[in-house]
Every structure is written in structure tokens, then in C-alpha cells.
Enzyme design. Structure first.
Site, short mmCIF file in Angstrom:
data_model
loop_
_atom_site.label_atom_id
_atom_site.label_comp_id
_atom_site.label_asym_id
_atom_site.label_seq_id
_atom_site.Cartn_x
_atom_site.Cartn_y
_atom_site.Cartn_z
CG HIS A 235 14.30 -12.00 -15.88
ND1 HIS A 235 15.37 -12.83 -16.14
CD2 HIS A 235 13.44 -12.19 -16.92
CE1 HIS A 235 15.18 -13.48 -17.27
NE2 HIS A 235 14.01 -13.10 -17.77
CD GLU B 172 17.09 -12.20 -11.17
OE1 GLU B 172 17.76 -13.24 -11.28
OE2 GLU B 172 16.00 -12.03 -11.75
CB CYS C 63 19.44 -15.47 -16.82
SG CYS C 63 18.81 -13.78 -17.00
CB CYS D 262 19.53 -11.22 -14.01
SG CYS D 262 17.80 -11.10 -14.56
#
Length: 150
Positions: free
Chosen positions: A55, A57, A85, A88
């Protein structure tokens, strides 16, 4: 344009680049608190890297931790186009980031203001400041992307 808005615009550019790679269009940037410099910028790369943890992040956190040779980087703020999420949110906490600013809410998969609300859990050891900076373009890029998938 204030510093938060400017950083979010850069995160949106990363989201657009992710969309161009046919990745879910989420972008993130890490900003050094003292200098205001962009330390890392990236978009989702889960398909490209065959990595469900890639992801935006996570990628920027990994980059700066590697460059700083540190597992904790409290002198940075994260700007991301979508509410992180749970995975993260945990990485943000473990990295000890000072602040996370996100452009669109994610009632279905978010882990900050929705779902498990990671930072409200008693097992969360570091709670960064979390700010929803309402950024209509951040939600729109996701809507447009998923329209092409349906």
C-alpha cells in the site's frame, strides 16, 4: 495553499500515477516536520510487486525508515488520499509518525475513523494525530477507477 493542502495535492499526483498503472489509486507522501521537505512519495503497487502489503503508506514508511536506518520516524507526517486500512494504521503507529492526514473517508475498509478504529484500541501504543482533510478529488479518483472495473 497551505502546507497540508499542498502535501495532499502531491499525494493525489501519486494516486493518479497508481491509476495509470492500473493499481487502486491511492497515493501517499511523507513530509519532514521541521523542514517541510517531501521525504518519500508513492502510490499503491500491490499488483506490480505481487505484494498485498504494498500500500502507498507502507511503501513510503519503508523508504524513509530505510533511508534513516531507523524503525521509528516520529519527525514525519503522512499524507494519504484515503483513510488508512487497519494494516496501514498499525504501520503508522509502529513507525511512530507524528500525524496522519487523509483526504477521503473509507467507511468500508478504513481503520482510523471506521472499522476497528486502531488508534482507539487499548493495545495501541502510539496514537498519531489523525486528521480528515476533506479532499473531494481523493474520493472522486477512486469512484472513477472503480467505475471502469464494473
Amino acid at each position: 495553499m497551505n502546507a497540508d493542502t499542498k502535501a495532499m495535492e502531491l499525494a493525489l499526483e501519486e494516486a493518479r500515477r497508481a491509476a495509470a498503472r492500473d493499481e487502486v489509486p491511492i497515493g501517499a507522501v511523507l513530509v519532514h516536520v521541521a523542514t517541510g521537505e517531501i521525504a518519500a512519495a508513492n502510490g499503491n503497487r500491490t499488483l506490480e510487486l505481487n505484494d498485498p502489503t504494498a500500500h502507498a503508506e507502507i511503501l513510503v514508511i519503508r523508504q524513509v525508515c530505510n533511508e534513516e536506518n531507523a524503525q521509528r520516524i516520529p519527525e514525519y507526517d503522512l499524507y494519504v488520499t484515503l483513510e488508512p486500512c487497519a494494516m496501514c494504521a498499525a504501520a503508522i503507529s509502529f513507525a511512530r509518525l507524528r500525524r496522519v492526514v487523509f483526504g477521503a473517508l473509507d467507511p468500508k475498509g478504513g481503520g482510523v475513523m471506521h472499522g476497528g478504529k486502531f488508534y482507539e484500541q487499548p493495545t495501541c501504543h502510539h496514537r498519531p494525530d489523525a486528521l480528515h482533510l476533506d479532499t473531494p478529488a481523493a474520493g472522486q479518483i477512486l469512484k472513477d477507477y472503480f467505475k471502469t472495473k464494473r
